[in-house]
Scaffold this motif. Structure first.
Motif, PDB file in Angstrom:
ATOM      1  N   ALA A 285      36.759 -27.516  27.828  1.00 37.78           N
ATOM      2  CA  ALA A 285      36.029 -26.569  26.919  1.00 37.78           C
ATOM      3  C   ALA A 285      37.026 -25.563  26.443  1.00 37.78           C
ATOM      4  CB  ALA A 285      34.934 -25.937  27.376  1.00 37.78           C
TER       5      ALA A 285
ATOM      6  N   TYR B  77      30.317 -25.602  25.493  1.00 34.46           N
ATOM      7  CA  TYR B  77      31.194 -25.357  24.277  1.00 34.46           C
ATOM      8  C   TYR B  77      30.409 -24.816  23.269  1.00 34.46           C
ATOM      9  CZ  TYR B  77      34.477 -26.149  20.494  1.00 34.46           C
ATOM     10  OH  TYR B  77      35.031 -25.952  19.384  1.00 34.46           O
TER      11      TYR B  77
ATOM     12  N   ILE C  89      37.655 -32.329  24.028  1.00 37.68           N
ATOM     13  CA  ILE C  89      36.422 -32.876  24.417  1.00 37.68           C
ATOM     14  C   ILE C  89      35.990 -34.275  23.934  1.00 37.68           C
ATOM     15  CG2 ILE C  89      33.867 -32.345  24.557  1.00 37.68           C
ATOM     16  CD1 ILE C  89      34.507 -29.524  24.255  1.00 37.68           C
TER      17      ILE C  89
ATOM     18  N   ALA D  31      35.628 -27.733  33.919  1.00 36.88           N
ATOM     19  CA  ALA D  31      34.850 -27.443  32.784  1.00 36.88           C
ATOM     20  C   ALA D  31      35.371 -26.609  31.895  1.00 36.88           C
ATOM     21  CB  ALA D  31      33.386 -27.220  32.855  1.00 36.88           C
TER      22      ALA D  31
ATOM     23  N   ILE E 176      29.741 -29.654  29.853  1.00 38.90           N
ATOM     24  CA  ILE E 176      30.808 -29.275  29.268  1.00 38.90           C
ATOM     25  C   ILE E 176      30.736 -28.980  27.385  1.00 38.90           C
ATOM     26  CG2 ILE E 176      33.296 -29.766  28.512  1.00 38.90           C
ATOM     27  CD1 ILE E 176      33.433 -31.155  31.376  1.00 38.90           C
TER      28      ILE E 176
ATOM     29  N   SER F 283      28.979 -34.503  33.385  1.00 39.27           N
ATOM     30  CA  SER F 283      29.924 -33.321  33.077  1.00 39.27           C
ATOM     31  C   SER F 283      29.956 -33.382  31.380  1.00 39.27           C
ATOM     32  CB  SER F 283      31.171 -33.572  33.596  1.00 39.27           C
ATOM     33  OG  SER F 283      31.904 -34.720  33.237  1.00 39.27           O
TER      34      SER F 283
END
Length: 366
Positions: free
Chosen positions: A136, A288, A143, A132, A284, A280
């Motif tokens: 990020a 962010y 992303i 992650a 993630i 995820s």
């Protein structure tokens, strides 16, 4: 030069990011949640909630058009002053952080239940957060590319449910409106848990290359989410009896136990393993968003320092406290309530304020 030009994303990336956020928290338990409120009429709440979500998304886009080159904190700083902008940025950071925490806790519990029952929660958290951080820390464009790959590789997961139609009993859905409209309306908050996440528009809008396509993008992503929820919910409703479905916390996964293929023994294990990528996408992206907002509030250009602190705190916190299944459900209920306020009620109030502000200011100038 645009403020966020370096990290601009395409329409496809925009759609994939929003789809990944929505098809995560609550998705696997949605049929049971709806059945508890509206029995097998619960699928109707999905369609109604989809329409409400599209309307709320349209409102957010109308708000962001007031300042298309800035995020929500930028817009509020322009209209209400920098301190209000910073306060809202910190509030949004907490909301996105809580969203990410609920999703990653759910993911850890699913992983422990189906894949790694003897592995401590903090170890699983660490294994999740290392990649992650790698994604990020690179920014929104990376992303977006990750989201494209994950969505592309996850399409097969819905196809395996076609096997369960052989044992479907469609009369479970009849009659429609068994107790009228009230149970369907009562199930709307439960359906909202699976649709929240479109508040990402407050952050994503200035990053979109062609902002005129924002409403098309959010409509496509929300519609795809609705079709996924409708498909899995109806499959669970016609396979399990109305009483039986209420006994399973995650009927979307439980139904896979009866699906057998010659080339794989336990398809539910493979399903959960791949669904970790969908989960995820949600944590993630929202992590962010959270560090983006804190960095904005503190005037920092580089968000990686905040990201390291947040991820280290998450691993350390999991070592001392790991929620149980019941506590996870309570966290989801709280997220549902906060999400309704932040993603549905707040945009309406903000749009009304901005409209009144422009009307009053226009009269003063005249």
């Amino acid at each position: 030069m645009k403020k966020y030009e370096f990290n601009e994303i395409t329409l496809l990336q925009f759609i994939c990011i929003n789809l990944g956020i929505q098809v995560s928290v609550g998705a696997l338990s949605l049929p049971q949640r709806l059945a508890l409120k509206a029995s097998t009429d619960g699928w109707m709440a999905i369609i109604l909630m989809w329409a409400i979500t599209i309307a709320a998304s349209w409102i957010i886009i109308q708000i962001m058009k007031k300042y298309p080159d800035g995020t929500l904190p930028d817009l509020l700083s322009r209209y209400l002053g920098k301190w209000v902008g910073k306060a809202v940025a910190l509030a949004a950071a907490l909301y996105f952080l809580y969203y990410a925490y609920v999703v990653i806790v759910s993911t850890i519990l699913y992983t422990k239940q189906w894949l790694l029952p003897r592995t401590p929660g903090e170890i699983i958290m660490l294994l999740f957060l290392i990649p992650a951080y790698a994604i990020a820390s690179k920014g929104l464009r990376v992303i977006g590319r990750y989201a494209e790959v994950v969505i592309l590789l996850s399409g097969w997961m819905l196809v395996i449910y076609m096997e369960s139609f052989r044992d479907a009993y469609w009369l479970h859905l009849r009659p429609f409106f068994k107790e009228g409209w009230y149970p369907v309306i009562a199930a709307l908050p439960e359906a909202s848990l699976s649709f929240i996440g479109f508040a990402s528009l407050f952050i994503l809008y200035p990053f979109l290359q062609n902002k005129q396509q924002a409403f098309i993008g959010i409509t496509v992503s929300s519609t795809l989410s609705m079709l996924v929820y409708l498909f899995t919910t109806i499959i669970c409703f016609v396979y399990f009896s109305p009483d039986q479905i209420m006994q399973y916390n995650d009927p979307v996964v439980t139904i896979l136990k009866v699906i057998k293929f010659r080339f794989v023994d336990r398809i539910e294990v493979l399903f959960i393993s791949f669904y970790l990528f969908m989960f995820s996408l949600s944590w993630i992206t929202t992590i962010y968003f959270s560090v983006f907002c804190t960095s904005w509030a503190l005037g920092k250009q580089d968000h990686r320092g905040h990201l390291r602190i947040l991820l280290f705190g998450a691993v350390a916190g999991t070592y001392f406290f790991m929620p149980t299944e019941q506590q996870k459900n309570q966290l989801e209920d709280l997220l549902m309530q906060i999400g309704i306020g932040f993603e549905y009620a707040f945009p309406v109030c903000l749009l009304i304020y901005l409209w009144l502000h422009e009307r009053v200011l226009g009269r003063i100038k005249r």
